[in-house]
Design a protein around this motif. Sequence first.
Motif, PDB file in Angstrom:
ATOM      1  N   ALA A 418       0.665  -1.264   0.002  1.00  0.00           N
ATOM      2  CA  ALA A 418       0.071  -0.146   0.138  1.00  0.00           C
ATOM      3  C   ALA A 418       0.832   1.259   0.106  1.00  0.00           C
ATOM      4  CB  ALA A 418      -0.986   0.059   1.322  1.00  0.00           C
ATOM      5  N   ALA A 419       2.123   0.999   0.146  1.00  0.00           N
ATOM      6  CA  ALA A 419       2.902   2.442   0.299  1.00  0.00           C
ATOM      7  C   ALA A 419       2.830   3.100  -1.009  1.00  0.00           C
ATOM      8  CB  ALA A 419       4.242   1.918   0.838  1.00  0.00           C
ATOM      9  N   HIS A 420       3.096   4.561  -0.928  1.00  0.00           N
ATOM     10  CA  HIS A 420       3.299   5.409  -1.940  1.00  0.00           C
ATOM     11  C   HIS A 420       4.792   5.333  -2.556  1.00  0.00           C
ATOM     12  CE1 HIS A 420      -0.830   6.574  -2.019  1.00  0.00           C
ATOM     13  NE2 HIS A 420      -0.812   6.813  -0.673  1.00  0.00           N
ATOM     14  N   SER A 421       5.651   5.407  -1.641  1.00  0.00           N
ATOM     15  CA  SER A 421       7.010   5.376  -1.846  1.00  0.00           C
ATOM     16  C   SER A 421       7.412   4.076  -2.419  1.00  0.00           C
ATOM     17  CB  SER A 421       7.826   5.662  -0.873  1.00  0.00           C
ATOM     18  OG  SER A 421       7.675   4.810   0.224  1.00  0.00           O
ATOM     19  N   ASN A 422       8.581   4.082  -3.321  1.00  0.00           N
ATOM     20  CA  ASN A 422       8.942   2.915  -3.931  1.00  0.00           C
ATOM     21  C   ASN A 422      10.626   2.878  -3.941  1.00  0.00           C
ATOM     22  OD1 ASN A 422       8.844   0.599  -5.543  1.00  0.00           O
ATOM     23  ND2 ASN A 422       9.134   1.728  -7.377  1.00  0.00           N
ATOM     24  N   PRO A 423      10.992   2.593  -2.540  1.00  0.00           N
ATOM     25  CA  PRO A 423      12.514   2.408  -2.456  1.00  0.00           C
ATOM     26  C   PRO A 423      12.822   0.954  -3.200  1.00  0.00           C
ATOM     27  CG  PRO A 423      11.206   1.911  -0.238  1.00  0.00           C
ATOM     28  CD  PRO A 423      10.415   2.462  -1.310  1.00  0.00           C
ATOM     29  N   SER A 424      14.204   0.828  -3.169  1.00  0.00           N
ATOM     30  CA  SER A 424      14.719  -0.409  -3.665  1.00  0.00           C
ATOM     31  C   SER A 424      14.577  -1.814  -2.814  1.00  0.00           C
ATOM     32  CB  SER A 424      16.361  -0.251  -3.967  1.00  0.00           C
ATOM     33  OG  SER A 424      17.001   0.155  -2.658  1.00  0.00           O
ATOM     34  N   TYR A 425      14.166  -1.480  -1.767  1.00  0.00           N
ATOM     35  CA  TYR A 425      13.872  -2.718  -0.838  1.00  0.00           C
ATOM     36  C   TYR A 425      12.581  -2.982  -0.568  1.00  0.00           C
ATOM     37  CZ  TYR A 425      13.833   1.170   2.371  1.00  0.00           C
ATOM     38  OH  TYR A 425      13.818   2.384   3.023  1.00  0.00           O
ATOM     39  N   ARG A 426      11.625  -2.417  -1.416  1.00  0.00           N
ATOM     40  CA  ARG A 426      10.126  -2.573  -1.374  1.00  0.00           C
ATOM     41  C   ARG A 426       9.826  -3.797  -1.468  1.00  0.00           C
ATOM     42  NH1 ARG A 426       5.319   0.825  -4.351  1.00  0.00           N
ATOM     43  NH2 ARG A 426       3.601   0.029  -3.200  1.00  0.00           N
ATOM     44  N   TRP A 427      10.027  -4.598  -2.475  1.00  0.00           N
ATOM     45  CA  TRP A 427       9.598  -5.926  -2.657  1.00  0.00           C
ATOM     46  C   TRP A 427      10.226  -6.945  -2.121  1.00  0.00           C
ATOM     47  CZ3 TRP A 427       4.902  -5.109  -3.948  1.00  0.00           C
ATOM     48  CH2 TRP A 427       4.662  -3.965  -4.785  1.00  0.00           C
TER      49      TRP A 427
END
Length: 611
Positions: A418-427
Amino acid sequence: MKDPLRDLNITDLATIEEDDSLVIVCLNKHRQSSSSSSTPEKDSDLFNKRRVKLIKQDYPGKNGEILSGQYGINLLLLGIALMLGVSYHDHTVKEEHLLSFITSVMIIQLLWMLWYVVRRDRQKNSVPEKDSHAGTRWLRGGLTIVALLSLIMDAFRIAVYVGYKECLSPILGVYPAIHVLHTISQVYFLWFHIKDVIKTFQTFERFGVMHAVFTNLLLWFNGAMSESQHFLEAHKKRLSSLGFINYTGEHEEPHCECAISACSMFSNSLYYLYPFNIEYHIFVSAMMFVMWKNIGRTIGPQHKRKSKVARATGLHLGPILGLVALAGTITVLVVYLIQVEGTLETRESAISMFYYHGIVILACMCTAGTLGLVVYRLDSRALDASKNPSRQLDKELLCGSSVGTWLMSWCSVVAAVAAHSNPSYRWTNLTYSLLLVMEKYVQNLFIIESLYREEEPGEEAEDKEVEAPSGIFSVTSQVPPYNGIINKAFVHQENVYMSWDSSRMQNMHLAHSSQNQNDIQAPALPVMPSRVGTPDRRKQILRNIAIFLFLCNCSLWLLPAFGCRPQYDNGLEQETFGFAIWTMVLNFAIPLNLFYRMHCVASLFEVFQHV
């Protein structure tokens, strides 16, 4: 010749087994034509009367259990209320008040342990019953080592108090001194009395043991809350250095100069010893709870077997892979602690490195646990259903302490999606959280099934072999081959009555030749049907799995215990749930996760010995 069995008048003999079930042993003495034979209704009335009598006899014990349990819970809740008051920044409840309460509780436990040891020493003529499963030697040895580290932490606290004694309350020096005495006395009690099955002063002893249980739980809560506040403060300082928040620090330093040059070293080293102090108290509380459950209990013969010594033959792959995982964990811990304090880029790379390392270890642990379950499925042995408070507590603690990690993992799953930000470690955070849930499912099932698994038939027959006395009422572990000898709880009694005339010669034959039949049947015990796979091969596989999971759980305990907690630093959960709610979740979940990993270490060592 007069038949010695004709005039034998034997009433039903009632005994209570370990699982609180009623077993009626009787000799069938009823003729088909006898007018004095009892009816099933009369037998049922007799059984109900005996059952009521047994309930009345057991009522004071149950009443003592309920009262002592409620006393312990309220003692813990009072301590938690004081801790919550201290944690508030404008607190009217001060740390001195909390430490005074905990010190008083420890003194009460010291007085009870002294009374118990003195009373036990005066009863040297009576040998108390022992529960061999409660507090194994290796567990007490491990707790002794952790207790020594806890004593070092108390020495640092005393040194800090000596340096700032001019502006600190005296309780800040009295508390660590009493804690040293409490730790030494409790280790002595664990070594020499934790296996005791108390049969005298049961109500008073229930209160004493339960007080010890919740005293250690109170110390565990206090240590866990202090450690959580320290990591939260360090997290705010990192956010402030990166420019996200404006933080000046809430920790109150003493308003005087330290008389010792090493004051800062002592105060900073305290937080590296907190994990050992926390684990010590939670394990002691679990062992004391088993002692509380054993009060008034009757120990059966199956609890007096000597423990087997696990052989280290065939251990190659498991220790090697486990040591590789442990070495990689130490490397990740050092690199993470260095890079997380740096720039935003190095911080993201440190978090990604943590998640990649965790995914690899968790995937290997799931594979190893699944392989162990498959090996058990190829084995036709049944599970051991005998009553064992230590094993029952292990199962409950495994499942109960998993709740904290599961809550934290599912919150991370929701935040990653659900987060709006997309850092490299999200998935990678999403994958890590899902594997964490699955790993606990598989590992809990593997440990529980291992602890409940019966021994090999040959070993079990050798351990449980008992010389049977001659006579009709010889006690054996086998089911008597004659109808009318055993009747459990009057179930379908009308179906097992035999006429005396038709079975008279058979019973006489039993009285004169029971020993000969036992001698004839004895050699047939080791003969068992073959199973799929070689037993030695199965044991080697299971031992390698147990030692691999053992080292992996040590690795996963080291990371959060010594400051590697990306849940504070990744920002995804804080964006979804808010800082206050997510901090509350972490303060609940991380101490439970630390306890879960250390409890798995102890349980897997037990599995390694049991295989």
